[in-house]
Design a protein around this motif. Sequence first.
Motif, PDB file in Angstrom:
ATOM      1  N   GLY A  15      41.904  28.320  52.221  1.00 23.42           N
ATOM      2  CA  GLY A  15      40.509  28.765  52.330  1.00 23.42           C
ATOM      3  C   GLY A  15      39.708  28.426  51.088  1.00 23.42           C
ATOM      4  O   GLY A  15      40.254  28.091  50.035  1.00 23.42           O
ATOM      5  N   LEU A  16      38.394  28.574  51.250  1.00 19.98           N
ATOM      6  CA  LEU A  16      37.443  28.183  50.216  1.00 19.98           C
ATOM      7  C   LEU A  16      37.687  28.927  48.899  1.00 19.98           C
ATOM      8  O   LEU A  16      37.529  28.376  47.817  1.00 19.98           O
ATOM      9  N   LEU A  17      38.050  30.211  49.000  1.00 20.80           N
ATOM     10  CA  LEU A  17      38.301  31.016  47.796  1.00 20.80           C
ATOM     11  C   LEU A  17      39.751  31.498  47.796  1.00 20.80           C
ATOM     12  O   LEU A  17      40.067  32.592  47.333  1.00 20.80           O
ATOM     13  N   GLY A  18      40.636  30.678  48.329  1.00 22.26           N
ATOM     14  CA  GLY A  18      42.041  31.059  48.472  1.00 22.26           C
ATOM     15  C   GLY A  18      42.667  31.448  47.138  1.00 22.26           C
ATOM     16  O   GLY A  18      42.695  30.665  46.207  1.00 22.26           O
ATOM     17  N   GLY A  19      43.149  32.695  47.053  1.00 24.41           N
ATOM     18  CA  GLY A  19      43.838  33.160  45.853  1.00 24.41           C
ATOM     19  C   GLY A  19      42.909  33.524  44.704  1.00 24.41           C
ATOM     20  O   GLY A  19      43.369  33.679  43.572  1.00 24.41           O
ATOM     21  N   ILE A  20      41.612  33.687  44.985  1.00 23.24           N
ATOM     22  CA  ILE A  20      40.668  34.062  43.924  1.00 23.24           C
ATOM     23  C   ILE A  20      40.438  35.575  43.931  1.00 23.24           C
ATOM     24  O   ILE A  20      39.909  36.128  44.894  1.00 23.24           O
ATOM     25  N   PRO A  21      40.819  36.275  42.858  1.00 22.23           N
ATOM     26  CA  PRO A  21      40.558  37.715  42.796  1.00 22.23           C
ATOM     27  C   PRO A  21      39.057  37.991  42.753  1.00 22.23           C
ATOM     28  O   PRO A  21      38.328  37.311  42.042  1.00 22.23           O
ATOM     29  N   VAL A  22      38.623  38.969  43.552  1.00 26.97           N
ATOM     30  CA  VAL A  22      37.207  39.329  43.577  1.00 26.97           C
ATOM     31  C   VAL A  22      37.056  40.836  43.404  1.00 26.97           C
ATOM     32  O   VAL A  22      37.814  41.620  43.959  1.00 26.97           O
ATOM     33  N   ALA A  23      36.080  41.212  42.575  1.00 22.45           N
ATOM     34  CA  ALA A  23      35.760  42.621  42.369  1.00 22.45           C
ATOM     35  C   ALA A  23      34.508  42.941  43.164  1.00 22.45           C
ATOM     36  O   ALA A  23      33.530  42.191  43.112  1.00 22.45           O
ATOM     37  N   LEU A  24      34.559  44.033  43.944  1.00 19.27           N
ATOM     38  CA  LEU A  24      33.424  44.373  44.806  1.00 19.27           C
ATOM     39  C   LEU A  24      32.711  45.612  44.300  1.00 19.27           C
ATOM     40  O   LEU A  24      33.344  46.614  43.960  1.00 19.27           O
ATOM     41  N   LYS A  25      31.402  45.544  44.303  1.00 21.37           N
ATOM     42  CA  LYS A  25      30.602  46.723  43.946  1.00 21.37           C
ATOM     43  C   LYS A  25      30.954  47.858  44.905  1.00 21.37           C
ATOM     44  O   LYS A  25      31.170  47.617  46.101  1.00 21.37           O
ATOM     45  N   ASP A  26      30.962  49.087  44.412  1.00 25.82           N
ATOM     46  CA  ASP A  26      31.487  50.187  45.221  1.00 25.82           C
ATOM     47  C   ASP A  26      30.498  50.719  46.272  1.00 25.82           C
ATOM     48  O   ASP A  26      30.660  51.826  46.768  1.00 25.82           O
ATOM     49  N   ASN A  27      29.480  49.910  46.614  1.00 23.42           N
ATOM     50  CA  ASN A  27      28.640  50.268  47.766  1.00 23.42           C
ATOM     51  C   ASN A  27      28.901  49.323  48.943  1.00 23.42           C
ATOM     52  O   ASN A  27      28.147  49.300  49.902  1.00 23.42           O
ATOM     53  N   ILE A  28      29.982  48.534  48.834  1.00 26.68           N
ATOM     54  CA  ILE A  28      30.330  47.588  49.893  1.00 26.68           C
ATOM     55  C   ILE A  28      31.536  48.153  50.643  1.00 26.68           C
ATOM     56  O   ILE A  28      32.591  48.408  50.040  1.00 26.68           O
ATOM     57  N   SER A  29      31.378  48.371  51.950  1.00 27.25           N
ATOM     58  CA  SER A  29      32.410  49.053  52.729  1.00 27.25           C
ATOM     59  C   SER A  29      33.677  48.225  52.829  1.00 27.25           C
ATOM     60  O   SER A  29      33.651  47.078  53.271  1.00 27.25           O
ATOM     61  N   THR A  30      34.788  48.848  52.428  1.00 32.00           N
ATOM     62  CA  THR A  30      36.091  48.193  52.510  1.00 32.00           C
ATOM     63  C   THR A  30      37.021  49.101  53.320  1.00 32.00           C
ATOM     64  O   THR A  30      37.276  50.235  52.928  1.00 32.00           O
ATOM     65  N   ARG A  31      37.489  48.598  54.444  1.00 32.57           N
ATOM     66  CA  ARG A  31      38.335  49.385  55.344  1.00 32.57           C
ATOM     67  C   ARG A  31      39.571  49.913  54.604  1.00 32.57           C
ATOM     68  O   ARG A  31      40.321  49.151  54.007  1.00 32.57           O
ATOM     69  N   GLY A  32      39.721  51.220  54.628  1.00 28.49           N
ATOM     70  CA  GLY A  32      40.901  51.821  54.021  1.00 28.49           C
ATOM     71  C   GLY A  32      40.837  51.960  52.504  1.00 28.49           C
ATOM     72  O   GLY A  32      41.728  52.540  51.893  1.00 28.49           O
ATOM     73  N   LEU A  33      39.784  51.421  51.887  1.00 25.96           N
ATOM     74  CA  LEU A  33      39.638  51.527  50.421  1.00 25.96           C
ATOM     75  C   LEU A  33      38.421  52.376  50.111  1.00 25.96           C
ATOM     76  O   LEU A  33      37.312  52.083  50.588  1.00 25.96           O
ATOM     77  N   LYS A  34      38.634  53.398  49.303  1.00 27.96           N
ATOM     78  CA  LYS A  34      37.563  54.334  48.957  1.00 27.96           C
ATOM     79  C   LYS A  34      36.288  53.596  48.528  1.00 27.96           C
ATOM     80  O   LYS A  34      36.345  52.648  47.753  1.00 27.96           O
ATOM     81  N   THR A  35      35.158  54.036  49.042  1.00 32.24           N
ATOM     82  CA  THR A  35      33.872  53.411  48.738  1.00 32.24           C
ATOM     83  C   THR A  35      32.890  54.525  48.408  1.00 32.24           C
ATOM     84  O   THR A  35      32.449  55.256  49.296  1.00 32.24           O
ATOM     85  N   THR A  36      32.559  54.690  47.128  1.00 31.98           N
ATOM     86  CA  THR A  36      31.867  55.915  46.707  1.00 31.98           C
ATOM     87  C   THR A  36      30.385  55.761  46.413  1.00 31.98           C
ATOM     88  O   THR A  36      29.683  56.761  46.262  1.00 31.98           O
ATOM     89  N   CYS A  37      29.905  54.536  46.263  1.00 23.43           N
ATOM     90  CA  CYS A  37      28.531  54.326  45.793  1.00 23.43           C
ATOM     91  C   CYS A  37      28.324  55.001  44.426  1.00 23.43           C
ATOM     92  O   CYS A  37      27.194  55.322  44.066  1.00 23.43           O
ATOM     93  N   ALA A  38      29.391  55.242  43.701  1.00 31.30           N
ATOM     94  CA  ALA A  38      29.346  55.949  42.410  1.00 31.30           C
ATOM     95  C   ALA A  38      28.643  57.291  42.530  1.00 31.30           C
ATOM     96  O   ALA A  38      27.990  57.762  41.616  1.00 31.30           O
ATOM     97  N   SER A  39      28.819  57.928  43.710  1.00 39.24           N
ATOM     98  CA  SER A  39      28.168  59.209  43.966  1.00 39.24           C
ATOM     99  C   SER A  39      29.200  60.280  44.290  1.00 39.24           C
ATOM    100  O   SER A  39      30.219  60.008  44.923  1.00 39.24           O
TER     101      SER A  39
END
Lengths: 487, 93
Positions: free
Chosen positions: A69-93
């Motif tokens: 894939g285009l970003l195969g094996g590239i670690p990415v950090a997601l802002k915590d307002n982006i919904s991730t199934r099964g991963l806590k998403t708090t919006c820092a709130s």
Amino acid sequence: MKFEDMSIQDILKGYREKNFSAREVTQSYIEKISKYDSDVNAFISINEDGAIRAADRIDNKIAKGEDIGLLGGIPVALKDNISTRGLKTTCASKILENYIPPYDATIVKKLNDSGAIIIGKTNMDEFAMGSSTENSAYKKTRNPWNLECVPGGSSGGSAAAVAAGFAPLAIGSDTGGSIRQPASFCGIVGLKPTYGLVSRFGLIAFASSLDQMGPLTKNVKDCALSLQAIQGEDKMDSTSYKGTITENYVENIDEGISGLKIGVPKEFFQNGINNEIYESVYNSIRLLEKLGATVEEFSFPATESGLSAYYIISSAEASSNLARYDGIRYGHRTDEYESIEDLIVKTRTEGFGQEVKRRIMLGTYVLSSGYYDAYYKKAMELKNKINLTFKDALSKYDILLSPTSPILPFPIGEKTANPLEMYLSDIYTVNINIAGLPAISIPCGFSSSRLPIGLHLIGNHFQEKKLLQAAFSLEQELGLDSRIPKF
Amino acid sequence: MKINIEDVKYIAKLAKLQFDEKEAAVLAMEFEDILKHFDNLQNENCDGEPVESAKADTFLRSDRVSVYENKKELFQNARAMRDGYLEIPKVIE
């Protein structure tokens, strides 16, 4: 070269040449985070097990000779307002402290499909409201270039993560400058795409007519590649763009800018701009001219009133979007209450931080009977005028250029007592969201105190390719040291 | 003064938030500053500018009911469930 200094392109090349595995890369980033994030506070949560599992899947594919894939094996950090199934998403709130989304945002699906590895969720201003990441309910992120300074915001955790070498790619959201300003403060590249180019499905809403997600990377080419992976029509977002889009931003990125017409809004260089920023941006203007571009000044009179329109529209939308947090179906619920009204009021009062409450109040006020015409309606009329001003400017020029921020990264705590002063730091970025245009911030120099300075390029709707070509040319000519700072 | 403590309390009621006297006084002061800045809007001549509503090029998907299979995951954030429904605090005596 250490993994932390590598660009996305370097890592992908390493995979192609079988110099290292995705597990090695991912583990190295996780180790770096566990050792040093206590200094920076870029992350709210780390997805260690999930990331290692994803890396192993990539390594399996590499072993079998399959496309990763285009970003195969590239670690990415997601802002915590982006919904991730099964991963806590708090919006820092606090109101979403234990919230676990039952589905992935479209951007997360696309990142997964392109082989990217989600390494963690980054800190932010609560519900993306702020310009310094000091409004998080959990922690204050520090700028890797100077730990006493803010990283900018609201995507401060994402920007600091890339700048600190915790991930080669981060995703942020930008409602009024929240990708570009922290990118500028942290000395990295940040792109806010055209409104509609990247699906907002699963991005927890702040101001729906202004919100847009985009990549934060070490360099322009990485940014171009990442945009390819996350863009595209989505039936789950009614505002997603359904026209033809550019498929490949990396191809011909080095085409050069000979003959490019660049417009400079002169009002962006007047009151309140830091002198070193002014000098640094003018140095880049001279370089662009040397590369064959023509640069001309034009007038953008609505600069300050545009900031007012932005805060009115965004707060109005926020007051409506955040009405859903009532403590009934999910999220924080107060312990003691006497009635349903009492339950909702206490839940919201306990769950939201100071700045979020201020914006909800401001938004409620400008929409309330008697004030609607003077504030909200007027702001919406000005929105139209701002659109026309940009339309006119972009019929004369290919690209517009300004500083990203009028001020350098400031010491933690300096502006928290004065909300208006904090709002004023967004003056060059907010108008771009009002017009839905794409814009990129790239590093263009350093202050004498060794703090990064960012330059802001603005393009016409869906002209990201031209924008990235211009940014790439300037980046190559500037040849700034891209090594990560020591902190 | 554009806004006083009483105004803050009235808006808070609409927004379903609560502030004590001290917080309301601070908010009133901050609003005073912010609204003063917003006054620069009044210098803009926007006569005849249309107010944009929904854009014509947005699209909607058809309104079709589909079953969400993983109910457990969907309701994992709820405090309590009873017989497939969300259990909420008793609000009517």
